[in-house]
Design an enzyme around this catalytic site. Structure first.
Site, PDB file in Angstrom:
ATOM      1  N   CYS A  69      42.342  21.132  -9.515  1.00 21.80           N
ATOM      2  CA  CYS A  69      41.656  20.542  -8.366  1.00 21.80           C
ATOM      3  C   CYS A  69      41.567  21.507  -7.189  1.00 21.80           C
ATOM      4  O   CYS A  69      40.541  21.568  -6.487  1.00 21.80           O
ATOM      5  CB  CYS A  69      42.344  19.251  -7.940  1.00 21.80           C
ATOM      6  SG  CYS A  69      44.083  19.446  -7.462  1.00 21.80           S
TER       7      CYS A  69
ATOM      8  N   HIS B 207      46.928  16.418  -5.088  1.00 14.47           N
ATOM      9  CA  HIS B 207      45.489  16.600  -5.255  1.00 14.47           C
ATOM     10  C   HIS B 207      44.915  17.291  -4.028  1.00 14.47           C
ATOM     11  O   HIS B 207      45.488  17.247  -2.932  1.00 14.47           O
ATOM     12  CB  HIS B 207      44.822  15.236  -5.453  1.00 14.47           C
ATOM     13  CG  HIS B 207      43.415  15.309  -5.928  1.00 14.47           C
ATOM     14  ND1 HIS B 207      43.020  16.029  -7.027  1.00 14.47           N
ATOM     15  CD2 HIS B 207      42.268  14.738  -5.431  1.00 14.47           C
ATOM     16  CE1 HIS B 207      41.724  15.894  -7.209  1.00 14.47           C
ATOM     17  NE2 HIS B 207      41.244  15.122  -6.244  1.00 14.47           N
TER      18      HIS B 207
ATOM     19  N   ASP C 274      34.587  15.068  -3.709  1.00 18.69           N
ATOM     20  CA  ASP C 274      35.645  15.476  -4.632  1.00 18.69           C
ATOM     21  C   ASP C 274      35.024  16.084  -5.887  1.00 18.69           C
ATOM     22  O   ASP C 274      34.528  15.367  -6.765  1.00 18.69           O
ATOM     23  CB  ASP C 274      36.516  14.273  -5.007  1.00 18.69           C
ATOM     24  CG  ASP C 274      37.786  14.692  -5.738  1.00 18.69           C
ATOM     25  OD1 ASP C 274      37.907  15.877  -6.085  1.00 18.69           O
ATOM     26  OD2 ASP C 274      38.659  13.833  -5.951  1.00 18.69           O
TER      27      ASP C 274
END
Length: 697
Positions: free
Chosen positions: A414, A458, A474
């Protein structure tokens, strides 16, 4: 010169050694390995001396050992001083004390030092499991203290010592619970950081792509959350903690560093009043940092956190212990402000060179899109449509990491994708920033709360869009939607890399229902312990008191506490007066003889003063021949009680003493029944006398 040992009771010393080892266990991961080995070696030396295999060192050898170990300690501390290092030095001092434990006085000193060591454990370990280990250590050294006072030839066992301790605990437990609930909880006069040197697992104030993927191999808890209303869907659980807005080509960091705060413990009290439907309660593990985590559109409810720019929240001081805070979700206002020129420059900052292919890609996408939102969607579509992979095994990207990810490797975690998308947005003159926190969370026992673990860490992107303000983007949701919808396990299931380096974690074995059930039940016990016992502080106490009839305040709480202490002292004084003020309690056998005499007098028998048990048996047999055999046996029991083997047993085993008295009571009851039956059948008895004789007791 070596010193001979004045032998202490071996059993007592062995139990004291075991208690010392138990009290070291909660600190095993905090203390240096050399210190643990040294303490165990010193305690082992004392035990071998007790067995006669070695001798304790003399004064000069003790001083040499002490000087050497202190020198090693100073060398490893490197001049740092905190409660952590002070506690470590105290453990070293306890270990050295074993070398001069030669007599009973030294035993007492070491006992009290170990009690203090037990309290030190609670500075670093407050979970219920470690609390039970510390309590077990205290129980063991208390048994050792009892065995120290046991005569060498006594058969008293450690089990009886444990039973005596259990009896004492049951007697004092109600008072302890009452004082825990009602004794006023006031803030300390001063406070110091507790674990300033202890390493923590969690997010830091900078992010180099790859850092968060290392967190994904840890199943340690970050925080737990209880909701007053419905728990949000997994995809909506974005826990914001940090904004990273400065990029040097490899690492993202905060533009403005966290300001220095004076040392001291944080206020970890958030109250225990009922959660409203829009509120949620967070119990965060110690992180050593000031930042906390909250959902979008939250506001602080508890007073131990405050809001800072960027819709973030901070503690007053770094969290060196678990902290509890409360938030409330508010509806969006729809108001959108403006970015100041300084903020715009801040969120457009890029290095002057590097990642040229990515800069060119941003220009090409910007040319083909009509708005900032269209550009953002174009970037997300690129991630969605091209063969990008979400992996916990990203390759190294030492040079131009954004170019390497977007055009060469196309494999990352991520943080890699959030860094690349923020870079593209800024290259297209769109203000953007990286947000670091956690996403998701798994259900606790009975779905009563959420558990957010380190592998839920994250990173995502927020972009400033005209008319909308900061909008969450995202890229992970485009590349691996399973990560956002259900969690990391599902996102990397095909790769098989979930917790691959953490074989001891129960979360690794999600397909074993029993393992998961046991893990959740243990977590629930520890969660409630943290909330209602460890976290029971000033505001929590007042919230609880306010629910009682009359709305108890701080003044009334003081009166209740004083009353409880007074009642406890009064009861203790009355018990002491009853036991000791009236002199020694009469012997049970003497009480039975007096009762026997009274029974005979009630039947009209003249019992002379000083009658012996055998004379009383003779008088009984004259009144009730059927009771003669039992009466003589009873008289024999009495004589044996005072002069025979019963006297020795009475001084030794409590079991034999209790058994003998129980048998005599049954025989006396049988004599009484026979006399009563005889009196009812034949009427009043004639007067009998016996030759006066001195009672043998």
């Amino acid at each position: 010169m070596n010193v001979a040992v004045s032998l202490l009771p071996t059993r007592a010393l062995l139990w004291l050694l075991c208690g010392f080892v138990l009290l070291l266990v909660p600190q095993w991961d905090r203390l240096p390995v050399w210190l643990i080995v040294a303490c165990l070696a010193l305690a082992g030396w004392r035990w071998l001396a007790q067995l006669g295999r070695v001798r304790l060192p003399g004064r000069w050898l003790r001083l040499t050992i002490m000087g050497g170990l202190i020198a090693v300690y100073v060398a490893t501390v490197h001049g740092r001083f905190s409660v952590d290092t002070a506690a470590s030095f105290f453990v070293l001092a306890v270990g050295l004390k074993w070398l001069e434990t030669a007599n009973r006085r030294d035993f007492f000193v070491l006992f009290f030092i170990l009690v203090y060591l037990a309290t030190v454990n609670f500075l670093f370990r407050q979970g219920i499991g470690w609390s039970l280990v510390t309590l077990a250590g205290v129980v063991v050294i208390l048994v050792a203290l009892q065995l120290l006072h046991t005569p060498p030839d006594s058969r008293q066992s450690a089990f009886r010592g444990l039973r005596r301790l259990g009896t004492m605990l049951l007697k004092t437990l109600p008072v302890v619970i009452a004082l825990f609930i009602f004794f006023p909880r006031m803030a300390p006069l001063w406070s110091v950081p507790l674990v300033s040197e202890q390493a923590r697992t969690g997010l830091s104030d900078s992010m180099t792509p790859g850092d968060i993927s290392s967190l994904a191999q840890s199943s340690e808890r970050s925080f737990r959350v209880s909701f007053g209303g419905d728990i949000p869907e997994h995809r909506d659980r974005y826990w914001r903690g940090l904004i990273l807005d400065r990029f040097d080509g490899h690492t993202w960091s905060q533009w403005q560093e966290e300001p220095y705060r004076r040392l001291g413990r944080v206020d970890r009290d958030a109250g225990i009043e009922t959660l409203a439907a829009n509120q949620y309660d967070v119990l965060m593990e110690a992180s050593g940092q000031r930042w906390v985590y909250a959902l979008d559109n939250s506001r602080a409810v508890s007073g131990n956190i405050s809001e800072v720019p960027g819709e973030l929240f901070r503690l007053e001081r770094p969290a060196d212990t678990s902290v509890r805070y409360r938030m409330a979700l508010e509806p969006e206002t729809g108001e959108v402000g403006e970015l100041s020129p300084g903020e715009r420059r801040r969120y457009l900052q890029l290095p002057s060179s590097g990642n040229q292919r990515s800069r060119q890609l941003a220009r090409e996408l910007a040319t083909g899109t009509a708005s900032d939102l269209a550009f953002a969607n174009a970037v997300l579509n690129r991630f969605r449509e091209q063969p990008y992979y979400y992996t916990l095994r990203p390759p190294a990207m030492p040079d131009d990491p954004v170019d390497t990810l977007l055009f060469d490797d196309q494999r990352g975690f991520c943080a890699h994708y959030a860094s690349a998308m923020t870079f593209l947005l800024r290259a297209a003159d769109i203000p953007a920033r990286v947000v670091a926190g956690y996403q998701g969370g798994s259900a606790g026992a009975d779905d009563a709360y959420l558990i957010v673990r380190q592998y839920d860490a994250h990173a995502w992107v927020e972009a400033w869009l005209d008319g909308q303000g900061w909008v969450r983007l995202d890229p992970t949701a485009a590349i691996a939607p399973q990560r956002i919808e259900s969690g990391l396990r599902d996102a990397v299931a095909e790769e098989g890399s979930f917790l691959e380096d953490n074989w001891a974690s129960p979360q690794r074995y999600g397909d074993l229902a029993l393992v998961q059930w046991v893990s959740l039940q243990m977590d629930r016990i520890n969660y409630n312990w943290q909330r209602w016992v460890v976290g029971y502080q000033g505001q929590s106490q007042m919230d609880l008191m306010s629910r009682l009839p009359g709305g108890i305040g701080l003044r009334e709480l003081g009166y209740i506490t004083a009353g409880l202490i007074g009642v406890a002292l009064l009861v203790a004084a009355m018990v002491a007066a009853f036991r000791h003020g009236g002199g020694k309690r009469p012997d049970p056998a003497t009480v039975m003889v007096l009762r026997w005499e009274r029974i005979l007098r009630q039947r009209g028998v003249a019992v002379p003063a000083g009658a012996t048990p055998l004379q009383l048996a003779s008088l009984t047999e004259q009144q009730a021949p059927s009771a003669g055999r039992i009466a003589r046996a009873f008289a024999g029991d009495l004589n044996n009680h005072y002069y025979g083997t019963g006297a020795r047993l009475r001084r030794g085993s409590r079991h034999h003493r209790t058994t003998g008295l129980r048998l005599m009571r049954r025989r006396l009851a049988h004599v009484r029944r026979e006399l009563k039956r005889r009196s009812t059948t034949h009427g009043p008895a004639r007067q009998h006398t016996a030759d006066p004789a001195r009672r043998p007791f």
